[in-house]
Design a protein around this motif. Structure first.
Motif, PDB file in Angstrom:
ATOM      1  N   GLN A 181     -38.045  -2.289 -26.551  1.00 21.60           N
ATOM      2  CA  GLN A 181     -38.971  -1.264 -26.192  1.00 21.60           C
ATOM      3  C   GLN A 181     -38.901  -1.090 -24.749  1.00 21.60           C
ATOM      4  O   GLN A 181     -38.866  -0.067 -24.023  1.00 21.60           O
ATOM      5  CB  GLN A 181     -40.530  -1.481 -26.267  1.00 21.60           C
ATOM      6  N   GLN A 182     -38.757  -2.299 -24.010  1.00 17.46           N
ATOM      7  CA  GLN A 182     -38.560  -2.207 -22.657  1.00 17.46           C
ATOM      8  C   GLN A 182     -37.277  -1.707 -21.970  1.00 17.46           C
ATOM      9  O   GLN A 182     -37.079  -1.438 -20.946  1.00 17.46           O
ATOM     10  CB  GLN A 182     -38.840  -3.772 -22.091  1.00 17.46           C
TER      11      GLN A 182
ATOM     12  N   GLN B 131     -34.759   0.302 -24.097  1.00 13.42           N
ATOM     13  CA  GLN B 131     -34.198   1.216 -24.933  1.00 13.42           C
ATOM     14  C   GLN B 131     -33.605   2.452 -24.091  1.00 13.42           C
ATOM     15  O   GLN B 131     -32.564   2.794 -24.615  1.00 13.42           O
ATOM     16  CB  GLN B 131     -35.058   1.650 -26.142  1.00 13.42           C
ATOM     17  N   GLU B 132     -34.610   2.772 -23.255  1.00 15.48           N
ATOM     18  CA  GLU B 132     -34.066   4.151 -22.737  1.00 15.48           C
ATOM     19  C   GLU B 132     -32.892   4.062 -21.765  1.00 15.48           C
ATOM     20  O   GLU B 132     -32.017   4.964 -21.600  1.00 15.48           O
ATOM     21  CB  GLU B 132     -35.135   4.672 -21.889  1.00 15.48           C
ATOM     22  N   GLN B 133     -32.680   2.833 -21.249  1.00 15.99           N
ATOM     23  CA  GLN B 133     -31.446   2.440 -20.524  1.00 15.99           C
ATOM     24  C   GLN B 133     -30.114   2.199 -21.100  1.00 15.99           C
ATOM     25  O   GLN B 133     -29.170   2.396 -20.673  1.00 15.99           O
ATOM     26  CB  GLN B 133     -31.865   1.050 -19.700  1.00 15.99           C
TER      27      GLN B 133
ATOM     28  N   LYS C  12     -29.399   3.316 -24.439  1.00 13.93           N
ATOM     29  CA  LYS C  12     -29.014   4.056 -25.626  1.00 13.93           C
ATOM     30  C   LYS C  12     -27.730   4.970 -25.149  1.00 13.93           C
ATOM     31  O   LYS C  12     -27.856   5.414 -24.108  1.00 13.93           O
ATOM     32  CB  LYS C  12     -30.285   4.990 -26.187  1.00 13.93           C
TER      33      LYS C  12
ATOM     34  N   PRO D 202     -25.727   8.147 -24.444  1.00 14.54           N
ATOM     35  CA  PRO D 202     -26.334   9.746 -23.977  1.00 14.54           C
ATOM     36  C   PRO D 202     -25.965  10.958 -25.133  1.00 14.54           C
ATOM     37  O   PRO D 202     -26.861  11.585 -24.968  1.00 14.54           O
ATOM     38  CB  PRO D 202     -25.646   9.888 -22.821  1.00 14.54           C
TER      39      PRO D 202
ATOM     40  N   GLU E 176     -25.203  11.457 -29.453  1.00 16.82           N
ATOM     41  CA  GLU E 176     -25.295  10.573 -30.865  1.00 16.82           C
ATOM     42  C   GLU E 176     -23.535  10.906 -31.409  1.00 16.82           C
ATOM     43  O   GLU E 176     -23.111  11.914 -31.426  1.00 16.82           O
ATOM     44  CB  GLU E 176     -26.228  11.238 -31.706  1.00 16.82           C
TER      45      GLU E 176
ATOM     46  N   SER F 180     -26.213   1.142 -32.152  1.00 15.72           N
ATOM     47  CA  SER F 180     -27.455   1.787 -32.037  1.00 15.72           C
ATOM     48  C   SER F 180     -27.910   0.462 -30.834  1.00 15.72           C
ATOM     49  O   SER F 180     -27.654  -0.439 -30.815  1.00 15.72           O
ATOM     50  CB  SER F 180     -28.417   1.321 -33.260  1.00 15.72           C
ATOM     51  N   PRO F 181     -29.157   0.979 -29.892  1.00 14.34           N
ATOM     52  CA  PRO F 181     -29.685  -0.044 -29.217  1.00 14.34           C
ATOM     53  C   PRO F 181     -30.123  -1.309 -29.793  1.00 14.34           C
ATOM     54  O   PRO F 181     -30.041  -2.431 -29.151  1.00 14.34           O
ATOM     55  CB  PRO F 181     -30.986   0.681 -28.707  1.00 14.34           C
TER      56      PRO F 181
ATOM     57  N   ALA G  72     -29.373  -4.258 -17.854  1.00 14.23           N
ATOM     58  CA  ALA G  72     -30.748  -3.684 -18.117  1.00 14.23           C
ATOM     59  C   ALA G  72     -32.007  -4.527 -18.204  1.00 14.23           C
ATOM     60  O   ALA G  72     -32.996  -4.441 -17.715  1.00 14.23           O
ATOM     61  CB  ALA G  72     -30.631  -2.821 -19.448  1.00 14.23           C
TER      62      ALA G  72
END
Length: 370
Positions: A64-65, A67-69, A71, A73, A75, A81-82, A123
């Motif tokens: 969760q901390q 994931q955005e960094q 994943k 850009p 699909e 996957s992350p 990350a």
């Protein structure tokens, strides 16, 4: 013969037809997709902890901390996957194995594993501002001091300072020998200040293995902050390889009086958490002891990332992974690197220091025997 044949043809279509006969079209190598298992379903809680050094809940919270960094850009079909990115990175840190082995475990190529591990460790390391920090307020300092005081009644201590060696592959280049430590293997000498609960509060990871502990501290930002009195009259404790300072207290070399003996015993016991921190840290991530087989510019992110993960494990009260005899032997070997008691600007055991003298005279002189 081929050139003569082509030269006799005038029609472009005839030429193309002959070229196709003489040079058959190259077949593209088909993509091979390895099986990617669901490790959350495959392993029970104990086996998952052993392989990835965190519980399933812990891995999901870490994800969760970051994931955005991490994943992708866009699909794409069969994209990693992350969740799989984090698992392959944790597997690498848990084994210190070759990239090929870590990649095979999760079902990706060596090149992909290298890119993913670098991306994920960067990350995680970027979270150091959240999870690795010295006490920022008076209340934080007082809380740290109280926790250290319960160990052996040493007052005003907010951190235990020491360095540890992290084994690396030969860095190559023009001066690889500066990374060879006294034990004879290549390493980074990493400075750490930890609290009484073994959490890492400050880390410096940029010095080669031949660097002395006191040199690292003398050139660190944390020394400048203590000299600027950012932490008031609070102290840190170090071993006798460091020069004594008003904010950095070291043991007496030859204690004589009862108060001096009490001071030494209390100082050594209160400083002990940093040694325990190194053991717990490296047992959770044996790559730090077996050796990080990555290029030198990627090592710092890996080490800081493991420090962040170590603190997260303490915060989440994660269970320590089961001991493996081979891992334990590697950790002990790296931690047993000899440190000279007298180094650059270090070893001033009985140098006059007003703070230490005052503590011995006014505090330890009136303290009952342990």
């Amino acid at each position: 013969m081929d050139n003569l044949l082509l030269g006799a043809l005038t029609d472009d279509e005839d030429v193309l037809e002959v070229i196709e006969i003489l040079e058959p079209a190259r077949m593209r190598r088909p993509k091979i997709f390895q099986l990617r298992e669901n490790h959350f379903e495959k392993w029970n809680a104990g086996e998952f902890l052993k392989r990835f050094r965190f519980s399933k809940t812990g891995v999901r919270l870490i994800l969760q901390q970051i994931q955005e960094q991490i994943k992708s850009p866009t699909e794409r079909n069969h994209a990693v996957s992350p969740e799989q990115m984090l698992l392959v990175t944790l597997r690498f840190l848990a084994t210190g194995s070759f990239l090929q082995v870590a990649g095979d475990f999760i079902g990706i190529s060596k090149a992909t594993a290298s890119q993913i591990i670098h991306k994920v460790t960067r990350a995680i390391a970027s979270l150091h501002t959240v999870f690795i920090k010295m006490p920022a307020t008076e209340d934080d300092c007082r809380r740290n001091s109280n926790q250290f005081h319960t160990i052996a009644r040493f007052p005003k201590c907010i951190g235990a300072l020491d360095c540890t060696h992290v084994k690396i592959a030969s860095p190559g280049g023009e001066e690889p020998e500066i990374y060879r430590n006294r034990k004879g293997f290549f390493s980074m000498n990493v400075q750490v200040i930890c609290d009484a609960t073994l959490k890492i509060q400050n880390i410096v990871c940029r010095w080669p293995g031949s660097s002395h502990d006191s040199t690292i501290f003398n050139n660190s930002r944390i020394r400048a902050k203590f000299e600027a009195a950012e932490y008031g009259r609070y102290l840190i404790l170090g071993d006798s390889g460091y020069a004594i300072r008003p904010f950095l207290l070291t043991p007496l070399r030859a204690p004589v009086t009862r108060a001096e003996q009490l001071y030494n015993e209390s100082q050594i016991r209160t400083r002990n958490p940093v040694e325990r921190c190194f053991g717990v840290w490296k047992r959770r991530f044996p790559a730090l002891a077996f050796g990080i087989r990555l290029k030198l510019h990627k090592v710092e992110a890996v080490v800081v990332a493991t420090a962040v993960l170590h603190n997260i494990a303490i915060i989440l009260n994660e269970e320590e992974p089961p001991l493996d005899p081979e891992e334990e032997a590697a950790v002990n070997f790296v931690n047993d690197v000899l440190v000279e008691n007298i180094g650059e600007n270090g070893g001033n055991f009985n140098q006059n220091n007003s703070m230490r003298d005052q503590l011995i005279r006014e505090y330890f002189n009136n303290l009952p025997q342990f």
